[in-house]
Design a protein around this motif. Structure first.
Motif, PDB file in Angstrom:
ATOM      1  N   THR A  42       0.818  -1.212   0.000  1.00 18.61           N
ATOM      2  CA  THR A  42       0.000   0.000   0.000  1.00 18.61           C
ATOM      3  C   THR A  42       0.849   1.258   0.000  1.00 18.61           C
ATOM      4  O   THR A  42       0.485   2.258  -0.621  1.00 18.61           O
ATOM      5  CB  THR A  42      -0.962   0.012   1.207  1.00 18.61           C
ATOM      6  OG1 THR A  42      -0.208  -0.183   2.422  1.00 18.61           O
ATOM      7  CG2 THR A  42      -1.999  -1.086   1.077  1.00 18.61           C
ATOM      8  N   GLU A  43       2.004   1.206   0.666  1.00 17.95           N
ATOM      9  CA  GLU A  43       2.895   2.373   0.637  1.00 17.95           C
ATOM     10  C   GLU A  43       3.398   2.625  -0.773  1.00 17.95           C
ATOM     11  O   GLU A  43       3.408   3.764  -1.255  1.00 17.95           O
ATOM     12  CB  GLU A  43       4.073   2.161   1.583  1.00 17.95           C
ATOM     13  CG  GLU A  43       5.038   3.346   1.615  1.00 17.95           C
ATOM     14  CD  GLU A  43       6.200   3.129   2.571  1.00 17.95           C
ATOM     15  OE1 GLU A  43       7.060   4.032   2.641  1.00 17.95           O
ATOM     16  OE2 GLU A  43       6.257   2.080   3.235  1.00 17.95           O
ATOM     17  N   MET A  52      -7.087  -0.601  -1.441  1.00 15.83           N
ATOM     18  CA  MET A  52      -6.509  -1.760  -2.119  1.00 15.83           C
ATOM     19  C   MET A  52      -7.521  -2.900  -2.197  1.00 15.83           C
ATOM     20  O   MET A  52      -7.739  -3.492  -3.253  1.00 15.83           O
ATOM     21  CB  MET A  52      -5.253  -2.242  -1.391  1.00 15.83           C
ATOM     22  CG  MET A  52      -4.469  -3.297  -2.164  1.00 15.83           C
ATOM     23  SD  MET A  52      -3.358  -4.283  -1.117  1.00 15.83           S
ATOM     24  CE  MET A  52      -4.494  -5.568  -0.557  1.00 15.83           C
ATOM     25  N   TYR A  53      -8.166  -3.193  -1.054  1.00 18.20           N
ATOM     26  CA  TYR A  53      -9.158  -4.269  -1.030  1.00 18.20           C
ATOM     27  C   TYR A  53     -10.341  -3.946  -1.942  1.00 18.20           C
ATOM     28  O   TYR A  53     -10.857  -4.820  -2.640  1.00 18.20           O
ATOM     29  CB  TYR A  53      -9.644  -4.520   0.397  1.00 18.20           C
ATOM     30  CG  TYR A  53      -8.728  -5.399   1.214  1.00 18.20           C
ATOM     31  CD1 TYR A  53      -8.664  -6.772   0.963  1.00 18.20           C
ATOM     32  CD2 TYR A  53      -7.931  -4.879   2.229  1.00 18.20           C
ATOM     33  CE1 TYR A  53      -7.821  -7.600   1.702  1.00 18.20           C
ATOM     34  CE2 TYR A  53      -7.089  -5.697   2.975  1.00 18.20           C
ATOM     35  CZ  TYR A  53      -7.042  -7.051   2.704  1.00 18.20           C
ATOM     36  OH  TYR A  53      -6.208  -7.860   3.440  1.00 18.20           O
ATOM     37  N   ALA A  54     -10.769  -2.700  -1.933  1.00 19.97           N
ATOM     38  CA  ALA A  54     -11.934  -2.307  -2.729  1.00 19.97           C
ATOM     39  C   ALA A  54     -11.653  -2.408  -4.220  1.00 19.97           C
ATOM     40  O   ALA A  54     -12.537  -2.747  -5.017  1.00 19.97           O
ATOM     41  CB  ALA A  54     -12.351  -0.880  -2.372  1.00 19.97           C
ATOM     42  N   LYS A  59      -4.627  -9.764  -0.955  1.00 20.21           N
ATOM     43  CA  LYS A  59      -3.237  -9.815  -1.433  1.00 20.21           C
ATOM     44  C   LYS A  59      -3.061 -10.835  -2.549  1.00 20.21           C
ATOM     45  O   LYS A  59      -2.370 -10.569  -3.539  1.00 20.21           O
ATOM     46  CB  LYS A  59      -2.311 -10.130  -0.261  1.00 20.21           C
ATOM     47  CG  LYS A  59      -0.839 -10.203  -0.628  1.00 20.21           C
ATOM     48  CD  LYS A  59      -0.003 -10.568   0.599  1.00 20.21           C
ATOM     49  CE  LYS A  59       1.449 -10.798   0.248  1.00 20.21           C
ATOM     50  NZ  LYS A  59       2.252 -11.212   1.419  1.00 20.21           N
ATOM     51  N   GLU A  60      -3.678 -11.994  -2.406  1.00 24.22           N
ATOM     52  CA  GLU A  60      -3.554 -13.027  -3.437  1.00 24.22           C
ATOM     53  C   GLU A  60      -4.169 -12.569  -4.756  1.00 24.22           C
ATOM     54  O   GLU A  60      -3.592 -12.768  -5.825  1.00 24.22           O
ATOM     55  CB  GLU A  60      -4.239 -14.316  -2.973  1.00 24.22           C
ATOM     56  CG  GLU A  60      -4.147 -15.445  -3.993  1.00 24.22           C
ATOM     57  CD  GLU A  60      -4.928 -16.671  -3.574  1.00 24.22           C
ATOM     58  OE1 GLU A  60      -5.529 -17.319  -4.462  1.00 24.22           O
ATOM     59  OE2 GLU A  60      -4.948 -16.985  -2.373  1.00 24.22           O
ATOM     60  N   GLN A  61      -5.332 -11.922  -4.678  1.00 25.86           N
ATOM     61  CA  GLN A  61      -5.976 -11.424  -5.891  1.00 25.86           C
ATOM     62  C   GLN A  61      -5.137 -10.324  -6.539  1.00 25.86           C
ATOM     63  O   GLN A  61      -5.050 -10.236  -7.770  1.00 25.86           O
ATOM     64  CB  GLN A  61      -7.380 -10.919  -5.555  1.00 25.86           C
ATOM     65  CG  GLN A  61      -8.341 -12.028  -5.168  1.00 25.86           C
ATOM     66  CD  GLN A  61      -9.639 -11.498  -4.563  1.00 25.86           C
ATOM     67  OE1 GLN A  61      -9.632 -10.537  -3.782  1.00 25.86           O
ATOM     68  NE2 GLN A  61     -10.750 -12.114  -4.921  1.00 25.86           N
ATOM     69  N   LEU A  62      -4.523  -9.502  -5.698  1.00 25.72           N
ATOM     70  CA  LEU A  62      -3.638  -8.463  -6.211  1.00 25.72           C
ATOM     71  C   LEU A  62      -2.451  -9.090  -6.934  1.00 25.72           C
ATOM     72  O   LEU A  62      -2.042  -8.640  -8.007  1.00 25.72           O
ATOM     73  CB  LEU A  62      -3.149  -7.576  -5.064  1.00 25.72           C
ATOM     74  CG  LEU A  62      -2.122  -6.496  -5.424  1.00 25.72           C
ATOM     75  CD1 LEU A  62      -2.707  -5.495  -6.421  1.00 25.72           C
ATOM     76  CD2 LEU A  62      -1.648  -5.770  -4.157  1.00 25.72           C
ATOM     77  N   PHE A  63      -1.894 -10.159  -6.357  1.00 21.91           N
ATOM     78  CA  PHE A  63      -0.762 -10.833  -7.001  1.00 21.91           C
ATOM     79  C   PHE A  63      -1.166 -11.421  -8.343  1.00 21.91           C
ATOM     80  O   PHE A  63      -0.415 -11.353  -9.310  1.00 21.91           O
ATOM     81  CB  PHE A  63      -0.202 -11.926  -6.093  1.00 21.91           C
ATOM     82  CG  PHE A  63       0.998 -12.613  -6.678  1.00 21.91           C
ATOM     83  CD1 PHE A  63       2.258 -12.048  -6.559  1.00 21.91           C
ATOM     84  CD2 PHE A  63       0.872 -13.809  -7.378  1.00 21.91           C
ATOM     85  CE1 PHE A  63       3.371 -12.664  -7.122  1.00 21.91           C
ATOM     86  CE2 PHE A  63       1.968 -14.429  -7.943  1.00 21.91           C
ATOM     87  CZ  PHE A  63       3.226 -13.855  -7.820  1.00 21.91           C
ATOM     88  N   ARG A  64      -2.349 -12.005  -8.407  1.00 18.61           N
ATOM     89  CA  ARG A  64      -2.823 -12.567  -9.674  1.00 18.61           C
ATOM     90  C   ARG A  64      -2.912 -11.497 -10.751  1.00 18.61           C
ATOM     91  O   ARG A  64      -2.523 -11.706 -11.906  1.00 18.61           O
ATOM     92  CB  ARG A  64      -4.184 -13.240  -9.477  1.00 18.61           C
ATOM     93  CG  ARG A  64      -4.118 -14.545  -8.688  1.00 18.61           C
ATOM     94  CD  ARG A  64      -5.497 -15.131  -8.436  1.00 18.61           C
ATOM     95  NE  ARG A  64      -5.418 -16.350  -7.647  1.00 18.61           N
ATOM     96  CZ  ARG A  64      -5.257 -17.567  -8.154  1.00 18.61           C
ATOM     97  NH1 ARG A  64      -5.179 -17.708  -9.476  1.00 18.61           N
ATOM     98  NH2 ARG A  64      -5.184 -18.628  -7.379  1.00 18.61           N
TER      99      ARG A  64
END
Length: 202
Positions: A42-43, A52-54, A59-64
């Motif tokens: 996030t930084e 980020m979540y919205a 985190k896993e979805q962000l990595f994908r």
């Protein structure tokens, strides 16, 4: 009667999702999936955890999403390499693209697909499986290209396309590991040239 203004919700003003994803990609690339904390992400992205979540999910979805961006950007040399007219040209272009991508001075060294899987514990099991499938898919694309080369007479009869594809894929992964360790691009290119010196020709 006065009322307290409602606090704005959702994305902060000026939030660029594509730019934030690019920054998250660099964090994952440099630190691996497990090493990249939410605070780091996030930084770097310049947004709150809630944003980020919205926008991206967990985190896993962000990595994908970051891995998809990696395929579209730094790893975009792969389809171009597979379109080379000869199997040897394909191998040369894949190794050259790997060297370029893993040693650029303006981005992390190594490969996201290799770095991302390092030291993933139980919490990263899904990501580890994702990256195994990602590498398997890369191998399958090379194998299919070499199968075509064999059918077209571009490889000698008796050549095993799967074994040859595995050879090239392992070379790519080895180059990525060495690049992450700081090996010079010129040295990696010498290695690639030597590895292809005895390429099977029709």
């Amino acid at each position: 009667m006065t009322t307290t203004p409602r606090r704005a919700t959702g994305r902060p003003r000026g939030f660029d999702a594509d730019e934030a994803l690019d920054r998250a990609l660099l964090v994952f690339w440099e630190q691996g999936y497990e090493g990249a904390s939410l605070a780091n992400l996030t930084e770097a992205m310049g947004i709150s955890t809630a944003s980020m979540y919205a926008t991206f999910g967990n985190k896993e979805q962000l990595f994908r999403k970051a891995l998809e961006r990696y395929d579209e950007g730094p790893s975009a040399y792969v389809p171009l390499a597979l379109a080379e007219p000869t199997a040897l040209g394909v191998a040369r272009a894949l190794l050259a693209g790997t060297i370029r991508t893993t040693t650029r001075p303006d981005q992390p060294h190594g490969c996201l697909g290799v770095q991302g899987a390092l030291a993933t514990g139980d919490a990263g099991r899904e990501v580890r499986a994702l990256l195994v499938d990602w590498r398997k898919n890369g191998f399958a694309r090379i194998r299919e290209r070499f199968e075509r080369a064999l059918a077209e007479g571009d490889l000698p009869a008796g050549t095993d396309p799967a074994l040859l594809a595995r050879y090239v894929a392992i070379l790519q992964q080895g180059i990525a590991v060495e690049a992450a360790g700081g090996v010079d691009p010129a040295e990696l290119q010498e290695l690639a040239d030597a590895a292809l010196r005895n390429w099977p020709l029709p």
